[in-house]
Design a protein around this motif. Sequence first.
Motif, mmCIF file in Angstrom:
data_model
loop_
_atom_site.group_PDB
_atom_site.id
_atom_site.type_symbol
_atom_site.label_atom_id
_atom_site.label_comp_id
_atom_site.label_asym_id
_atom_site.label_seq_id
_atom_site.Cartn_x
_atom_site.Cartn_y
_atom_site.Cartn_z
ATOM 1 N N ARG A 43 0.496 -18.213 0.406
ATOM 2 C CA ARG A 43 0.898 -17.868 -1.272
ATOM 3 C C ARG A 43 0.132 -16.927 -1.850
ATOM 4 O O ARG A 43 -1.138 -16.853 -1.411
ATOM 5 C CB ARG A 43 1.079 -19.374 -1.917
ATOM 6 C CG ARG A 43 2.045 -20.154 -1.412
ATOM 7 C CD ARG A 43 2.028 -21.429 -2.395
ATOM 8 N NE ARG A 43 0.823 -22.160 -2.760
ATOM 9 C CZ ARG A 43 0.468 -22.846 -2.058
ATOM 10 N NH1 ARG A 43 0.877 -23.589 -0.882
ATOM 11 N NH2 ARG A 43 -1.007 -23.489 -2.452
ATOM 12 N N PRO A 44 0.758 -16.108 -2.951
ATOM 13 C CA PRO A 44 -0.249 -15.140 -3.386
ATOM 14 C C PRO A 44 -1.560 -15.589 -4.089
ATOM 15 O O PRO A 44 -2.650 -15.237 -3.966
ATOM 16 C CB PRO A 44 0.719 -14.502 -4.392
ATOM 17 C CG PRO A 44 2.229 -14.875 -3.869
ATOM 18 C CD PRO A 44 1.925 -15.984 -3.246
ATOM 19 N N GLU A 45 -1.502 -16.886 -4.495
ATOM 20 C CA GLU A 45 -2.491 -17.656 -5.212
ATOM 21 C C GLU A 45 -3.621 -17.871 -4.120
ATOM 22 O O GLU A 45 -4.924 -17.594 -4.487
ATOM 23 C CB GLU A 45 -2.099 -18.841 -5.784
ATOM 24 C CG GLU A 45 -1.163 -18.661 -6.868
ATOM 25 C CD GLU A 45 0.248 -18.824 -6.528
ATOM 26 O OE1 GLU A 45 0.288 -18.808 -5.356
ATOM 27 O OE2 GLU A 45 1.270 -18.430 -7.437
ATOM 28 N N ILE A 47 -4.244 -16.035 -1.516
ATOM 29 C CA ILE A 47 -4.772 -14.906 -0.884
ATOM 30 C C ILE A 47 -5.711 -14.274 -1.914
ATOM 31 O O ILE A 47 -6.722 -13.919 -1.658
ATOM 32 C CB ILE A 47 -3.338 -13.693 -0.607
ATOM 33 C CG1 ILE A 47 -2.535 -14.287 0.543
ATOM 34 C CG2 ILE A 47 -4.107 -12.443 -0.681
ATOM 35 C CD1 ILE A 47 -1.290 -13.519 0.769
ATOM 36 N N ARG A 48 -5.233 -14.460 -2.847
ATOM 37 C CA ARG A 48 -6.057 -14.003 -4.335
ATOM 38 C C ARG A 48 -7.641 -14.764 -4.102
ATOM 39 O O ARG A 48 -8.515 -13.982 -4.449
ATOM 40 C CB ARG A 48 -5.313 -14.176 -5.713
ATOM 41 C CG ARG A 48 -6.158 -13.557 -6.725
ATOM 42 C CD ARG A 48 -5.365 -13.201 -8.014
ATOM 43 N NE ARG A 48 -4.636 -14.471 -8.267
ATOM 44 C CZ ARG A 48 -3.249 -14.568 -8.107
ATOM 45 N NH1 ARG A 48 -2.694 -13.603 -7.758
ATOM 46 N NH2 ARG A 48 -2.458 -15.554 -8.397
ATOM 47 N N ARG A 51 -9.805 -13.952 -1.380
ATOM 48 C CA ARG A 51 -10.175 -12.556 -1.476
ATOM 49 C C ARG A 51 -11.475 -12.604 -2.516
ATOM 50 O O ARG A 51 -12.446 -11.961 -2.284
ATOM 51 C CB ARG A 51 -9.127 -11.467 -2.083
ATOM 52 C CG ARG A 51 -7.998 -11.137 -1.013
ATOM 53 C CD ARG A 51 -7.248 -10.137 -1.823
ATOM 54 N NE ARG A 51 -7.916 -8.806 -1.752
ATOM 55 C CZ ARG A 51 -7.972 -7.791 -0.648
ATOM 56 N NH1 ARG A 51 -7.511 -8.209 0.402
ATOM 57 N NH2 ARG A 51 -8.591 -6.813 -0.966
#
Length: 326
Positions: A43-45, A47-48, A51
């Motif tokens: 999910r984008p959350e 990945i963010r 990072r």
Amino acid sequence: MFAFVLRRLGQAVLVMVAVAFIAFLLFQYVGDPVVFLLGQDARPEQIRQLRIDLGLDRPFFVQFWHFLLNAAQGEFGLSLRQGAKVSRLIIERLPATLELVAVAAVLAVLVGVPMGVFAALKRGSFMSQVAMSLSLLGVSLPTFLIGILLILVFSVWLGWLPSFGRGETVNVGGWSTGLLTLDGWAHMVLPAITLAVFQLTLIMRLVRAEMLEVLRTDYIKFARARGLSDRAIHFGHALRNTLVPVMTITGLQLGQLIAFAIITETVFQWPGMGLLFIQAVTFADVPIMAAYLCLIALIFVLINLVVDLLYFVVDPRLRVSAQAGH
């Protein structure tokens, strides 16, 4: 001598920083480590957040500075494929590679130098011509072909030696070694010979060429005029001066043995750093690739420093120049 060492250390630091920068660029241009760690379905959350945890949201040079600090401590993060610390994986594989390289280097020097001296002193003889013909063959054949031929003859046809693996090992003070077991030596023979053949023939041809050059110099003629024996001239004067350029090539070749043991380790499935690097390239495991690049560069730098210091031991002219302030 102290100033010389300081200059060399300064140059070594600059070289290592440059190599570290190249290794760091691998992280920027060989895929996204976050995607490797989390997979395509993350999910984008996630990945963010990862990072941020890995520091990949920071500016380029800030990331490089932290990479330098970690690399100086031997830390290169986690393997993207195995999920383990890269430093631990390198330490586990390092003994196998160093032992293979050490045996190959000793074999190359102990055989190559005497054969080179023999070919120079017996120039034109039948055995000298045979030795030079074999050396040309050894220089020409690729390493992987030599390994395959040795496996075919000694493992498949004769069945004398194993064709892959490291064999039985024992742990001595945290260092796993196969040099203390017969099975370990049996597994060592073929890969060590494969790795040593090119270096052996190169050293042999270099020693022969340098020996012939030294034997034509004036001080050798003066030594003969003084009535010195051939043994004293050949081994006390000629060979000693022959070793100066030979040490340079041998030192660099030792670094190449470590760097290019990849082929031998792949052919014989030798569980060393080279095989680990090939597996890392196959799966784009950037942390391992960066660690391997920095480690090989460090080995080359240290070898060059040791070779430069050995010059002062072998060549008295350098000591005289140093004492004179030149």
